[in-house]
Motif scaffolding. Structure first.
Motif, PDB file in Angstrom:
ATOM      1  N   ALA A 150      58.396  23.317 -16.561  1.00 21.85           N
ATOM      2  CA  ALA A 150      58.706  22.363 -15.504  1.00 21.85           C
ATOM      3  C   ALA A 150      59.969  21.561 -15.801  1.00 21.85           C
ATOM      4  O   ALA A 150      60.570  20.978 -14.890  1.00 21.85           O
ATOM      5  CB  ALA A 150      57.527  21.410 -15.302  1.00 21.85           C
ATOM      6  N   LEU A 151      60.378  21.531 -17.072  1.00 24.69           N
ATOM      7  CA  LEU A 151      61.578  20.780 -17.463  1.00 24.69           C
ATOM      8  C   LEU A 151      62.756  21.700 -17.733  1.00 24.69           C
ATOM      9  O   LEU A 151      63.776  21.271 -18.286  1.00 24.69           O
ATOM     10  CB  LEU A 151      61.288  19.949 -18.720  1.00 24.69           C
ATOM     11  N   ALA A 152      62.632  22.962 -17.365  1.00 25.20           N
ATOM     12  CA  ALA A 152      63.646  23.957 -17.708  1.00 25.20           C
ATOM     13  C   ALA A 152      64.849  23.916 -16.783  1.00 25.20           C
ATOM     14  O   ALA A 152      65.103  24.825 -16.002  1.00 25.20           O
ATOM     15  CB  ALA A 152      63.026  25.349 -17.705  1.00 25.20           C
ATOM     16  N   SER A 153      65.604  22.847 -16.871  1.00 28.91           N
ATOM     17  CA  SER A 153      66.894  22.730 -16.188  1.00 28.91           C
ATOM     18  C   SER A 153      67.621  21.530 -16.769  1.00 28.91           C
ATOM     19  O   SER A 153      66.991  20.565 -17.228  1.00 28.91           O
ATOM     20  CB  SER A 153      66.719  22.567 -14.673  1.00 28.91           C
ATOM     21  N   ALA A 154      68.940  21.587 -16.760  1.00 23.94           N
ATOM     22  CA  ALA A 154      69.728  20.490 -17.312  1.00 23.94           C
ATOM     23  C   ALA A 154      69.533  19.180 -16.535  1.00 23.94           C
ATOM     24  O   ALA A 154      69.421  18.116 -17.152  1.00 23.94           O
ATOM     25  CB  ALA A 154      71.202  20.877 -17.354  1.00 23.94           C
ATOM     26  N   PRO A 155      69.478  19.201 -15.183  1.00 25.73           N
ATOM     27  CA  PRO A 155      69.244  17.944 -14.469  1.00 25.73           C
ATOM     28  C   PRO A 155      67.903  17.300 -14.816  1.00 25.73           C
ATOM     29  O   PRO A 155      67.807  16.071 -14.908  1.00 25.73           O
ATOM     30  CB  PRO A 155      69.296  18.372 -12.995  1.00 25.73           C
ATOM     31  N   ARG A 156      66.877  18.130 -15.015  1.00 24.16           N
ATOM     32  CA  ARG A 156      65.578  17.565 -15.384  1.00 24.16           C
ATOM     33  C   ARG A 156      65.607  16.990 -16.793  1.00 24.16           C
ATOM     34  O   ARG A 156      64.975  15.958 -17.062  1.00 24.16           O
ATOM     35  CB  ARG A 156      64.499  18.633 -15.257  1.00 24.16           C
ATOM     36  N   ALA A 157      66.316  17.658 -17.698  1.00 23.59           N
ATOM     37  CA  ALA A 157      66.478  17.108 -19.041  1.00 23.59           C
ATOM     38  C   ALA A 157      67.265  15.801 -18.994  1.00 23.59           C
ATOM     39  O   ALA A 157      66.972  14.856 -19.740  1.00 23.59           O
ATOM     40  CB  ALA A 157      67.182  18.116 -19.945  1.00 23.59           C
ATOM     41  N   LEU A 158      68.255  15.739 -18.128  1.00 24.38           N
ATOM     42  CA  LEU A 158      69.020  14.503 -17.939  1.00 24.38           C
ATOM     43  C   LEU A 158      68.113  13.383 -17.458  1.00 24.38           C
ATOM     44  O   LEU A 158      68.171  12.260 -17.980  1.00 24.38           O
ATOM     45  CB  LEU A 158      70.142  14.739 -16.930  1.00 24.38           C
ATOM     46  N   ALA A 159      67.264  13.680 -16.486  1.00 20.93           N
ATOM     47  CA  ALA A 159      66.338  12.671 -15.958  1.00 20.93           C
ATOM     48  C   ALA A 159      65.335  12.241 -17.028  1.00 20.93           C
ATOM     49  O   ALA A 159      65.010  11.052 -17.158  1.00 20.93           O
ATOM     50  CB  ALA A 159      65.609  13.224 -14.734  1.00 20.93           C
ATOM     51  N   LEU A 160      64.841  13.209 -17.814  1.00 24.03           N
ATOM     52  CA  LEU A 160      63.903  12.883 -18.886  1.00 24.03           C
ATOM     53  C   LEU A 160      64.548  11.963 -19.912  1.00 24.03           C
ATOM     54  O   LEU A 160      63.948  10.965 -20.334  1.00 24.03           O
ATOM     55  CB  LEU A 160      63.426  14.176 -19.552  1.00 24.03           C
ATOM     56  N   GLY A 161      65.770  12.284 -20.309  1.00 21.81           N
ATOM     57  CA  GLY A 161      66.470  11.435 -21.258  1.00 21.81           C
ATOM     58  C   GLY A 161      66.718  10.039 -20.717  1.00 21.81           C
ATOM     59  O   GLY A 161      66.607   9.048 -21.443  1.00 21.81           O
ATOM     60  N   ALA A 162      67.044   9.951 -19.415  1.00 22.77           N
ATOM     61  CA  ALA A 162      67.295   8.646 -18.800  1.00 22.77           C
ATOM     62  C   ALA A 162      66.032   7.795 -18.770  1.00 22.77           C
ATOM     63  O   ALA A 162      66.057   6.596 -19.082  1.00 22.77           O
ATOM     64  CB  ALA A 162      67.848   8.835 -17.388  1.00 22.77           C
ATOM     65  N   VAL A 163      64.899   8.408 -18.406  1.00 19.35           N
ATOM     66  CA  VAL A 163      63.633   7.670 -18.340  1.00 19.35           C
ATOM     67  C   VAL A 163      63.228   7.178 -19.726  1.00 19.35           C
ATOM     68  O   VAL A 163      62.851   6.011 -19.907  1.00 19.35           O
ATOM     69  CB  VAL A 163      62.528   8.551 -17.732  1.00 19.35           C
TER      70      VAL A 163
END
Length: 217
Positions: A150-163
């Motif tokens: 579910a986290l397999a994309s750069a934008p999702r990793a970006l959002a995870l890091g931001a949160v």
């Protein structure tokens, strides 16, 4: 002509070893400053400093590798990918969290401070500060897409890091750790997670995705 998987693995491993050796050579002096306190078991002088935390983390890498191997063996065949990703996420992130939540000299005495103007603090960080902030959630960004489809994309990793970064900055402010909660820290932390996700793309881009259940007639 692209090389075989074994050749690529050897090349990547060699590059990783060379990069690690270069980092250790560059940081040898500050790390050795913390070595006496860590070796003597003076944990406040060891784990209470950034150099000491980095030194303990590097020394403990073999333990993390052994933990990943044991977890994979316990789970059985085919579990090495998830095991390495889980250990990598935890071991690669906790030391940075410890450093970012380390109280300053006047912790509890001064109120929390905010810096909400983007790029204002970035100019004063210097190269070491910028690289450090990029690394805070780099391990999370690298391994989370590998472990969780579910986290397999750069934008999702970006959002995870931001949160995650927002949670850390909020904790710094609420706990009055004598640190500045800065929007630039959030930007760099999130960027580091996204860049790390791109670095691990070859491992999560081709990972099997769960198929949606077929609709019943």
């Amino acid at each position: 002509m692209p090389g075989t998987p074994r050749t690529r693995g050897i090349v990547l491993t060699t590059v990783a070893v060379l990069v690690l050796a270069s980092v250790l050579f560059a940081l040898r002096r500050p790390l050795m400053m913390a070595a006496p306190a860590c070796a003597a078991g003076r944990w406040h002088g060891c784990l209470g400093t950034e150099n000491g935390v980095v030194l303990v983390t590097l020394v403990g890498v073999p333990v993390a590798v052994l933990a990943a191997w044991a977890l994979a063996r316990l789970r059985g065949a085919g579990a090495w990918r998830a095991s390495v990703a889980e250990v990598g996420m935890v071991y690669g992130t906790l030391p940075w969290l410890w450093i970012t939540l380390m109280p300053g000299e006047r912790a509890g005495e001064v109120p929390g401070r905010l810096s909400l103007l983007p790029l204002r603090d970035l100019l004063g960080m210097g190269p070491l500060g910028i690289v450090g902030n990029l690394l805070v959630f780099a391990a999370l960004g690298f391994f989370a897409p590998v472990r969780f489809p579910a986290l397999a994309s750069a934008p999702r990793a970006l959002a995870l890091g931001a949160v995650c970064s927002l949670l850390v900055e909020t904790a710094q402010y609420v706990l009055q750790l004598d640190r500045v909660s800065s929007v630039d820290d959030v930007l760099l932390n999130a960027t580091g997670a996204a860049l790390a996700a791109l670095a691990s793309r070859r491992w999560w881009a081709r990972a099997p995705r769960p198929r949606p259940a077929a609709a019943r007639p």
